[in-house]
Design a protein around this motif. Sequence first.
Motif, PDB file in Angstrom:
ATOM      1  N   HIS A 318      20.225  -4.460 -31.058  1.00 16.89           N
ATOM      2  CA  HIS A 318      20.189  -3.371 -32.198  1.00 16.89           C
ATOM      3  C   HIS A 318      20.766  -4.103 -33.441  1.00 16.89           C
ATOM      4  CE1 HIS A 318      20.233   0.904 -33.699  1.00 16.89           C
ATOM      5  NE2 HIS A 318      21.415   0.725 -34.107  1.00 16.89           N
ATOM      6  N   ALA A 322      18.699  -4.324 -37.239  1.00 14.84           N
ATOM      7  CA  ALA A 322      19.077  -3.721 -38.514  1.00 14.84           C
ATOM      8  C   ALA A 322      18.853  -4.967 -39.547  1.00 14.84           C
ATOM      9  CB  ALA A 322      20.626  -3.483 -38.530  1.00 14.84           C
ATOM     10  N   GLU A 325      15.296  -4.995 -40.456  1.00 16.06           N
ATOM     11  CA  GLU A 325      15.072  -3.839 -41.763  1.00 16.06           C
ATOM     12  C   GLU A 325      15.656  -4.347 -43.165  1.00 16.06           C
ATOM     13  OE1 GLU A 325      15.861   0.068 -40.941  1.00 16.06           O
ATOM     14  OE2 GLU A 325      14.651   0.260 -39.368  1.00 16.06           O
ATOM     15  N   ARG A 341      23.584   0.139 -41.657  1.00 12.65           N
ATOM     16  CA  ARG A 341      22.238   0.349 -41.287  1.00 12.65           C
ATOM     17  C   ARG A 341      22.064   0.409 -39.700  1.00 12.65           C
ATOM     18  NH1 ARG A 341      17.451  -1.122 -44.009  1.00 12.65           N
ATOM     19  NH2 ARG A 341      18.720  -1.001 -45.765  1.00 12.65           N
ATOM     20  N   MET A 345      20.367   3.990 -37.544  1.00 14.02           N
ATOM     21  CA  MET A 345      19.406   3.787 -36.823  1.00 14.02           C
ATOM     22  C   MET A 345      19.742   4.305 -35.290  1.00 14.02           C
ATOM     23  SD  MET A 345      18.570  -0.226 -37.846  1.00 14.02           S
ATOM     24  CE  MET A 345      17.464  -0.476 -36.312  1.00 14.02           C
TER      25      MET A 345
END
Length: 410
Positions: A318, A322, A325, A341, A345
């Motif tokens: 995870h 981020a 992105e 971020r 998400m």
Amino acid sequence: MLQINRRQLLAGGAALLAPLPQARAQAPAPIRIGVLADFSGPYRDTSGPTALACAKQAVEDLDLSARGIPVEVLQGDHQNKPDLALALARQWIDQSGVDMICEVNNSAIALAVAGLVQEKNKVQVNTGALSAALTGERCSANTVHWTADTWMLANTVGKATVRNGGDSWFLIVADYAFGHQMERDLTRFVESSGGKVAGSVRFPFPGTTDFASYLVQAQASRAKVVGLLMAGADMVNCIKQAREFGVTQRGVRLAGTPMFVTDIHALGLETAQGLLLSEAFYWDLNDRTRAFLERVKPKVAGNWPNQEHAGTYSGVLHYLKAVAEMGLPAAKASGLEVLTRMKAMPTDDDCFGAGTLRADGRKVHPSYLFQVKAPGESRGPWDYYRLEGTVPAEEAFRPISEGGCPLVKT
């Protein structure tokens, strides 16, 4: 007098006007992830090499290098010593360019690292420590708590055991931050369910191998349940010694909080059968967990992943989503922005399925109550659990309003 003719002047001028050789373009500094774990002590199997393999599996699965974002994974042995661990983490950040620290399977160390990453604006994705203080009064905007915690374990195991008749307890507690928090949380849930805690005793951590005196005190209390608030090799040793001393033969039940599938493997089903325990991950839970196991199994040297290892995979994955992105420069510039971020998400991976990341840093997903199988029930290697119940995500963890985290606006 030095004379320069026209041809020499033109040649010299051309040399001055010629473009200089361009410097070779430097490769971008990679995202660096430090797996800070127990690689040589009592929690080696519940943490250590398999956690490292799972972190690397997350890097491999997402493959950010194909998008121009190189990722490196470092490893460090904290030896369950907070001063040594903090010095190593500081060196990683100041000298090695580490952006995120994960695993950290020791609550005292995790709380210390939380302060460091906040000071340095880096990230801690804590996947190993269990103290609920990490998302409570000691929460930090630069730390998230990924897998299990003391509240979840006490909530799941404490209530279920009291409901099944185990209404009097004696606790044997590892004497450090995790053990203290677990003691408070378990006492709360036992008493709120109508049970009582007759007493408790704390043992030095690390370094205790002989649990005889503590087990004698537990027997003298005449409690129906002995709660073992420890992990790893300590848990395995204590359960083996309890069996040797005949504690369970007298009808006393052992409740391990926490216990992992790696502990059951070390104990063997003959010794561990019938134990109730809680984990948030089990390799044979569904098709996605089995698929994850098949990918990582060749890399874990026979030590199959437990919930802590799976949490390291999930948390690293995870975090890297981020980073992808945001882009490499922005992700390296601010750990706080990466965590912001991450919280925005939804989470989703093969180990835990869909989930969320709350404002207090608590990763939310279901927890499961398992009973350890008898030897005759097991169908093959590491087939140790029978699912007894599922606690939904919204009930598995402490309500955000009760934690006291300063990040939460009331």
